[in-house]
Write a protein that holds these residues in place. Structure first.
Motif, PDB file in Angstrom:
ATOM      1  N   LEU A 177      91.362  79.088  68.007  1.00 29.05           N
ATOM      2  CA  LEU A 177      91.281  77.447  67.918  1.00 29.05           C
ATOM      3  C   LEU A 177      90.258  77.363  68.954  1.00 29.05           C
ATOM      4  N   LEU A 178      90.232  77.453  70.159  1.00 27.33           N
ATOM      5  CA  LEU A 178      88.509  76.904  71.253  1.00 27.33           C
ATOM      6  C   LEU A 178      87.601  77.974  71.100  1.00 27.33           C
ATOM      7  N   PHE A 179      88.089  78.889  70.072  1.00 26.97           N
ATOM      8  CA  PHE A 179      86.713  79.907  69.957  1.00 26.97           C
ATOM      9  C   PHE A 179      86.128  80.271  68.750  1.00 26.97           C
ATOM     10  N   GLY A 180      87.128  79.461  67.786  1.00 28.98           N
ATOM     11  CA  GLY A 180      86.340  78.907  66.771  1.00 28.98           C
ATOM     12  C   GLY A 180      85.447  77.855  65.919  1.00 28.98           C
ATOM     13  N   PHE A 181      86.317  76.906  67.171  1.00 32.79           N
ATOM     14  CA  PHE A 181      85.027  75.665  67.303  1.00 32.79           C
ATOM     15  C   PHE A 181      83.914  76.024  68.419  1.00 32.79           C
ATOM     16  N   LEU A 182      83.822  76.970  69.380  1.00 30.90           N
ATOM     17  CA  LEU A 182      83.019  77.213  70.427  1.00 30.90           C
ATOM     18  C   LEU A 182      81.610  77.986  69.707  1.00 30.90           C
ATOM     19  N   GLY A 183      82.732  78.923  68.444  1.00 28.59           N
ATOM     20  CA  GLY A 183      81.730  79.769  67.442  1.00 28.59           C
ATOM     21  C   GLY A 183      80.813  78.769  66.721  1.00 28.59           C
ATOM     22  N   ALA A 184      81.377  77.677  66.215  1.00 30.08           N
ATOM     23  CA  ALA A 184      81.145  76.881  65.073  1.00 30.08           C
ATOM     24  C   ALA A 184      79.749  75.953  65.944  1.00 30.08           C
ATOM     25  N   PHE A 185      80.380  75.769  67.109  1.00 25.04           N
ATOM     26  CA  PHE A 185      78.834  75.151  66.932  1.00 25.04           C
ATOM     27  C   PHE A 185      77.505  75.532  67.696  1.00 25.04           C
ATOM     28  N   SER A 186      78.143  77.332  68.155  1.00 28.47           N
ATOM     29  CA  SER A 186      77.007  78.380  68.526  1.00 28.47           C
ATOM     30  C   SER A 186      76.629  77.930  67.082  1.00 28.47           C
ATOM     31  N   LEU A 187      77.220  78.490  66.270  1.00 28.64           N
ATOM     32  CA  LEU A 187      75.794  78.148  64.630  1.00 28.64           C
ATOM     33  C   LEU A 187      75.571  77.593  64.587  1.00 28.64           C
ATOM     34  N   GLN A 188      75.592  75.965  64.495  1.00 28.57           N
ATOM     35  CA  GLN A 188      75.153  75.097  64.279  1.00 28.57           C
ATOM     36  C   GLN A 188      73.885  74.475  64.651  1.00 28.57           C
ATOM     37  N   ALA A 189      73.948  75.246  66.099  1.00 31.78           N
ATOM     38  CA  ALA A 189      72.769  74.960  67.011  1.00 31.78           C
ATOM     39  C   ALA A 189      71.871  75.994  67.276  1.00 31.78           C
ATOM     40  N   LEU A 190      71.693  76.846  66.546  1.00 35.31           N
ATOM     41  CA  LEU A 190      70.864  78.086  66.110  1.00 35.31           C
ATOM     42  C   LEU A 190      70.322  76.779  65.623  1.00 35.31           C
ATOM     43  N   PRO A 191      68.496  77.475  65.623  1.00 32.13           N
ATOM     44  CA  PRO A 191      67.887  79.126  66.942  1.00 32.13           C
ATOM     45  C   PRO A 191      68.234  78.443  68.232  1.00 32.13           C
ATOM     46  N   ARG A 192      68.622  77.409  68.991  1.00 28.84           N
ATOM     47  CA  ARG A 192      68.763  76.990  70.180  1.00 28.84           C
ATOM     48  C   ARG A 192      69.856  78.409  70.678  1.00 28.84           C
TER      49      ARG A 192
ATOM     50  N   ARG B 262      71.081  77.879  73.682  1.00 22.99           N
ATOM     51  CA  ARG B 262      72.283  77.324  74.998  1.00 22.99           C
ATOM     52  C   ARG B 262      73.765  77.700  74.375  1.00 22.99           C
ATOM     53  N   GLU B 263      73.253  76.747  73.347  1.00 26.59           N
ATOM     54  CA  GLU B 263      75.138  76.771  72.902  1.00 26.59           C
ATOM     55  C   GLU B 263      75.575  78.199  73.063  1.00 26.59           C
ATOM     56  N   THR B 264      75.089  79.365  72.415  1.00 29.08           N
ATOM     57  CA  THR B 264      75.735  80.274  72.532  1.00 29.08           C
ATOM     58  C   THR B 264      75.853  81.485  73.253  1.00 29.08           C
ATOM     59  N   ALA B 265      74.760  81.513  74.399  1.00 29.75           N
ATOM     60  CA  ALA B 265      74.849  81.800  75.274  1.00 29.75           C
ATOM     61  C   ALA B 265      76.222  81.353  76.145  1.00 29.75           C
ATOM     62  N   VAL B 266      76.167  79.695  76.318  1.00 30.70           N
ATOM     63  CA  VAL B 266      77.650  79.198  76.834  1.00 30.70           C
ATOM     64  C   VAL B 266      78.460  79.842  75.595  1.00 30.70           C
ATOM     65  N   THR B 267      78.672  80.062  74.668  1.00 37.12           N
ATOM     66  CA  THR B 267      79.884  80.990  74.183  1.00 37.12           C
ATOM     67  C   THR B 267      80.190  81.932  74.156  1.00 37.12           C
ATOM     68  N   GLY B 268      79.155  82.636  74.549  1.00 33.59           N
ATOM     69  CA  GLY B 268      79.430  84.534  75.373  1.00 33.59           C
ATOM     70  C   GLY B 268      79.994  83.782  76.903  1.00 33.59           C
ATOM     71  N   ALA B 269      79.589  83.395  77.435  1.00 36.28           N
ATOM     72  CA  ALA B 269      79.799  83.589  78.601  1.00 36.28           C
ATOM     73  C   ALA B 269      81.001  82.823  78.824  1.00 36.28           C
ATOM     74  N   ALA B 270      81.752  81.887  78.112  1.00 37.91           N
ATOM     75  CA  ALA B 270      83.067  81.960  77.925  1.00 37.91           C
ATOM     76  C   ALA B 270      83.960  82.478  77.584  1.00 37.91           C
ATOM     77  N   LEU B 271      83.101  83.272  76.605  1.00 41.74           N
ATOM     78  CA  LEU B 271      84.049  84.229  75.710  1.00 41.74           C
ATOM     79  C   LEU B 271      84.603  85.718  77.355  1.00 41.74           C
ATOM     80  N   ALA B 272      83.501  85.791  77.366  1.00 41.54           N
ATOM     81  CA  ALA B 272      83.871  86.860  79.158  1.00 41.54           C
ATOM     82  C   ALA B 272      84.602  86.444  80.120  1.00 41.54           C
ATOM     83  N   ALA B 273      84.670  85.047  80.233  1.00 42.49           N
ATOM     84  CA  ALA B 273      85.006  84.699  81.566  1.00 42.49           C
ATOM     85  C   ALA B 273      86.185  85.421  80.938  1.00 42.49           C
ATOM     86  N   ALA B 274      86.756  84.220  79.643  1.00 42.15           N
ATOM     87  CA  ALA B 274      88.316  84.815  78.974  1.00 42.15           C
ATOM     88  C   ALA B 274      88.519  86.449  78.934  1.00 42.15           C
ATOM     89  N   LEU B 275      87.726  86.965  78.642  1.00 39.73           N
ATOM     90  CA  LEU B 275      87.997  88.951  78.473  1.00 39.73           C
ATOM     91  C   LEU B 275      88.154  88.921  80.421  1.00 39.73           C
TER      92      LEU B 275
END
Length: 300
Positions: free
Chosen positions: A241-256, A258-271
């Protein structure tokens, strides 16, 4: 000499109608109309400040949960969670298997169970009482996360009340009693389980992300990364659920980026946290036991 005139539009009010709310003045300067001030966004205030009706509904659930604790009637996986907490109370760093006399880890030995065991041990509680107390704490966190996330996502102060109301009651007469389904009949039985706590972490991490998008803040970013890491090990289904939300906001923010980098960092921290968790091999269990999980949840 130029003059700035300030005029207020006076609408025609039918007889017997209530007076309208005050509208901002329309200012004209040199013939140009200035736009009216927008309606205030409810999320501009503290998103954690609930309405009285939200608190009243939450109190209803807390009373029902307290009556459940008083009855002592637990069923299903509760006793397996209690056995895990009991084992962690006795040996928090190197627990054995609480069900079988085998040198094998147990998948319920999550950060949530470890935290319940350590706090319960310090407080002198047994595993059942410790789980019940943790359930109340987790439910309060769930309410706080729901309150903040609903306001930040919608900008409406009343959204948390309706979300909680529909979550509790809008399931029909034959709702499944799974631990991740938070209707009233199920929630009072499963509130000490990991899923309510995992969902609370989900919503609080999402609220931290939304607040970070609005005005930044290293503390909010740290809360997002910590929540992302915690929820994957506590309850992997909630992490989707959480990563679905973060991914959706990252797609919405393209081509910026910032959100994509934060989503990637959150996924990396979780793994990374899941790989480093010492009480059970997260990825090995996930690969070897995924068939059993699918079989147990095939009805859904």
């Amino acid at each position: 000499t130029r003059y700035i005139s300030v005029s207020r539009r006076v609408p025609t009010i039918p007889r017997g109608s209530p007076p309208p709310r005050d509208r901002p003045a329309v200012v004209t300067a040199g013939g140009a109309r200035l736009p009216e001030a927008p309606e205030p966004d409810a999320s501009a205030a503290s998103p954690f400040r609930p309405e009285p009706r939200f608190l009243a509904l939450a109190l209803l659930v807390l009373v029902a949960a307290a009556l459940q604790v008083r009855s002592g009637y637990w069923l299903g996986d509760f006793w397996e969670h209690a056995a895990v907490v009991h084992e962690l109370m006795g040996s928090p760093l190197a627990p054995g298997n609480p069900i079988l006399d085998l040198p094998a880890p147990h998948a319920f030995s999550s950060p949530y169970a470890l935290g319940v065991a350590l706090v319960g041990r310090l407080a002198g509680l047994g595993p059942v009482a410790a789980l019940a107390a943790a359930g109340f704490v987790g439910f309060v966190l769930l309410l706080a996360g729901l309150q903040a996330a609903a306001v930040l996502l919608t900008g409406q102060r009343g959204a948390p009340f309706w979300t909680l109301l529909f979550t509790l009651f809008l399931w029909g007469p034959s709702a499944w009693e799974y631990s991740g389904f938070f209707h009233l009949g199920s929630l009072v039985l499963v509130f000490p389980y990991p899923p309510p706590f995992g969902t609370a972490v989900d919503l609080l991490a999402l609220a931290a992300f939304l607040l970070w998008r609005r005005s930044g803040g290293a503390g909010r970013l740290a809360a997002l990364l910590a929540g992302s890491a915690l929820v994957l090990v506590v309850h992997p289904a909630s992490a989707l659920l959480l990563f679905g939300f973060l991914g959706a906001f990252s797609l919405q923010a393209l081509p910026r980026a910032r959100e994509t980098a934060v989503t990637g960092a959150a996924l990396a921290a979780a793994l990374a946290f899941a790989a480093a968790w010492p009480l059970f091999p997260f990825f090995a269990l996930f690969r070897s036991e995924i068939g059993l999980f699918d079989a147990g949840n095939r009805a859904m």
